[in-house]
Enzyme design. Structure first.
Site, short mmCIF file in Angstrom:
data_model
loop_
_atom_site.label_atom_id
_atom_site.label_comp_id
_atom_site.label_asym_id
_atom_site.label_seq_id
_atom_site.Cartn_x
_atom_site.Cartn_y
_atom_site.Cartn_z
N GLY A 4 -1.67 41.53 15.28
CA GLY A 4 -1.35 42.83 15.85
C GLY A 4 0.12 42.90 16.20
O GLY A 4 0.88 41.98 15.92
N TYR A 61 1.22 32.98 19.04
CA TYR A 61 0.99 33.35 17.63
C TYR A 61 1.89 32.49 16.72
O TYR A 61 1.46 31.97 15.69
CB TYR A 61 1.30 34.84 17.48
CG TYR A 61 1.34 35.38 16.07
CD1 TYR A 61 0.17 35.69 15.39
CD2 TYR A 61 2.56 35.62 15.44
CE1 TYR A 61 0.23 36.22 14.10
CE2 TYR A 61 2.63 36.14 14.17
CZ TYR A 61 1.46 36.44 13.49
OH TYR A 61 1.53 36.95 12.22
N LYS A 73 1.82 47.76 14.59
CA LYS A 73 3.14 47.18 14.80
C LYS A 73 4.16 48.32 14.94
O LYS A 73 3.86 49.49 14.71
CB LYS A 73 3.48 46.25 13.64
CG LYS A 73 2.41 45.17 13.49
CD LYS A 73 2.86 44.05 12.63
CE LYS A 73 3.80 43.15 13.43
NZ LYS A 73 4.34 42.07 12.62
N ARG A 130 16.64 38.95 15.47
CA ARG A 130 16.22 38.20 14.29
C ARG A 130 17.34 38.22 13.27
O ARG A 130 18.01 39.26 13.10
CB ARG A 130 14.98 38.86 13.66
CG ARG A 130 13.66 38.73 14.44
CD ARG A 130 13.44 37.37 14.89
NE ARG A 130 12.04 37.03 15.17
CZ ARG A 130 11.70 35.86 15.70
NH1 ARG A 130 12.61 34.97 16.01
NH2 ARG A 130 10.44 35.58 15.94
P1 NAD Z 1 -4.35 42.62 9.40
O1 NAD Z 1 -4.82 42.47 10.81
O2 NAD Z 1 -4.22 43.98 8.85
O3 NAD Z 1 -5.27 41.76 8.42
C1 NAD Z 1 -5.84 40.54 8.79
C2 NAD Z 1 -7.27 40.56 8.33
O4 NAD Z 1 -7.88 39.30 8.66
C3 NAD Z 1 -8.13 41.63 9.04
O5 NAD Z 1 -8.71 42.52 8.08
C4 NAD Z 1 -9.18 40.85 9.78
O6 NAD Z 1 -10.46 41.49 9.82
C5 NAD Z 1 -9.23 39.56 8.97
N1 NAD Z 1 -9.80 38.49 9.77
C6 NAD Z 1 -9.42 38.09 11.00
N2 NAD Z 1 -10.26 37.13 11.43
C7 NAD Z 1 -11.19 36.93 10.45
C8 NAD Z 1 -12.31 36.10 10.33
N3 NAD Z 1 -12.68 35.28 11.33
N4 NAD Z 1 -13.05 36.15 9.20
C9 NAD Z 1 -12.70 37.00 8.18
N5 NAD Z 1 -11.64 37.83 8.26
C10 NAD Z 1 -10.91 37.80 9.38
O7 NAD Z 1 -2.94 41.83 9.31
P2 NAD Z 1 -1.81 41.89 8.19
O8 NAD Z 1 -0.67 42.61 8.77
O9 NAD Z 1 -2.38 42.31 6.89
O10 NAD Z 1 -1.41 40.34 8.12
C11 NAD Z 1 -1.88 39.47 7.10
C12 NAD Z 1 -1.33 38.09 7.34
O11 NAD Z 1 0.11 38.13 7.33
C13 NAD Z 1 -1.73 37.46 8.68
O12 NAD Z 1 -1.89 36.07 8.52
C14 NAD Z 1 -0.52 37.73 9.54
O13 NAD Z 1 -0.43 36.82 10.61
C15 NAD Z 1 0.60 37.57 8.54
N6 NAD Z 1 1.83 38.27 8.94
C16 NAD Z 1 1.86 39.62 8.98
C17 NAD Z 1 3.02 40.28 9.36
C18 NAD Z 1 3.11 41.78 9.43
O14 NAD Z 1 4.19 42.29 9.76
N7 NAD Z 1 2.05 42.52 9.14
C19 NAD Z 1 4.17 39.53 9.71
C20 NAD Z 1 4.09 38.15 9.67
C21 NAD Z 1 2.93 37.52 9.26
#
Ligand code: NAD
Length: 314
Positions: free
Chosen positions: A76, A144, A187, A278
């Site tokens: 999040g 995180y 975000k 950053r």
């Molecule tokens: P998001 O929250 O939209 O997607 C994450 C998905 O993981 C969700 O659909 C959620 O239901 C699923 N999930 C969580 N726990 C689960 C479980 N126990 N079993 C099955 N599914 C599960 O997030 P996002 O923005 O798409 O991020 C994707 C990845 O990229 C994550 O690892 C996040 O930490 C990383 N990331 C994202 C950003 C960003 O800016 N969005 C930045 C840095 C890193």
């Protein structure tokens, strides 16, 4: 035909990755504990599984895969990361531990982990770029980031011991259509786009701290390009993924106001700010041939158009 698994496919970046891999002609199994809220996924198969559970991870990997993309996480914006630190450390660590162990047992060839630039320490606004090696000595700003660092080390250790290829992308702030835009997990780019869409011309929006912190933002299609490129490359080291363009949150508000065609004022309010600044080196991802196709203005124009539609429908 390449068989690929996308874990976290019901989420923002995972949904875009499924679309890209499917368009490339891969056979795609998409896995998440929930279906995608905003789009029909063009996956060949969607399994609803809870990847904190080792048996569910085995089911996810059943059948054999050439590539696994692990994007599932408790995720999040800063408000969520600040308040849900126990859930993040417990749930995401469980997902990563069980997924990488199941992938090793299933004999996958390549495993991609979505890490984050939250593994780095805070920076001063005028500091020169941090390289990937500067993640150590480690001092992430939040839990995180610590979970991501641990997951990176775990995936690398499993790859060494079990003889598969591991690739690690450290994502910068990602934005684009089909992401969370309300409810507390959104975000900054989505929250700002929503607030601008809801505001009248000449209106005022609340911004934590007034918007002085400095960030980089990567458009989701560009991030997905980098993910696929890195996953299939020979680069074994963690790799930052983001553009060189750095802006303050107030600059971001101005870009969104501009694409919306509105005059918008900022009101500073109290709230979790995250790090002060950053600035990351992108030499490693550029060396693989990656260049982002969108600048902040063109990416936010796409994002704003989609969020304004959601706001109008809500
Ligand atoms: P998001 O929250 O939209 O997607 C994450 C998905 O993981 C969700 O659909 C959620 O239901 C699923 N999930 C969580 N726990 C689960 C479980 N126990 N079993 C099955 N599914 C599960 O997030 P996002 O923005 O798409 O991020 C994707 C990845 O990229 C994550 O690892 C996040 O930490 C990383 N990331 C994202 C950003 C960003 O800016 N969005 C930045 C840095 C890193």
């Amino acid at each position: 035909m390449k068989r690929v698994l996308v874990a976290g496919a019901g989420g923002f970046i995972g949904g875009h990755l499924v679309a890209r891999l499917s368009a490339d002609g891969c056979w795609v199994r998409a896995v998440d504990r929930v279906e995608h809220e905003h789009r029909e996924l063009p996956a060949d198969e969607f399994l609803t599984l809870d990847l904190r559970d080792a048996d569910d991870c085995r089911k996810a990997l059943d059948g054999g895969f050439d590539e696994v993309y692990q994007l599932a996480a408790d995720m999040g914006g800063m408000e969520f990361i600040h308040s849900a630190e126990c859930e993040i450390m417990r749930n995401s660590a469980a997902v990563n531990a069980n997924m990488v162990a199941a992938a090793a047992s299933a004999g996958v060839a390549r495993y991609f982990l979505s890490s984050s630039v939250c593994v780095y320490r805070d920076m001063a606004p005028d500091e020169s770029p941090l390289t990937e090696n500067d993640a150590y000595p480690a001092n992430p700003h939040n839990e995180y980031g610590w979970e991501k660092l641990y997951a990176e080390r775990m995936v690398s250790a499993f790859a060494r011991r079990h003889g598969f290829e591991a690739r690690i992308g450290r994502f910068e702030n990602c934005y684009g259509p089909y992401g969370t835009w309300r409810g507390g997990r959104e975000k900054a780019p989505a929250a700002i786009a929503r607030k601008v869409a809801e505001a009248p011309d000449g209106g005022t929006i609340d911004v934590f701290g007034g918007g002085t912190t400095i960030r980089t933002f990567v458009y989701v299609d560009d991030l997905v390009d980098a993910v696929v490129l890195l996953a299939r490359s020979g680069e074994e080291r963690p790799t930052n993924i983001g553009p060189d363009e750095r802006v303050t949150i107030a600059d971001l508000v101005n870009v969104v106001a501009d694409v919306a065609g509105k005059r918008i004022e900022i009101r500073a309010v109290d709230g979790p700010l995250g790090v002060e600044a950053r600035n990351f080196s992108h030499e490693r991802i550029k060396a693989l041939g990656w260049t982002p196709r969108h600048d902040l203005r063109s990416g936010m124009a796409e994002t704003y158009r989609w969020i304004a539609e959601q706001v109008a429908r809500a």
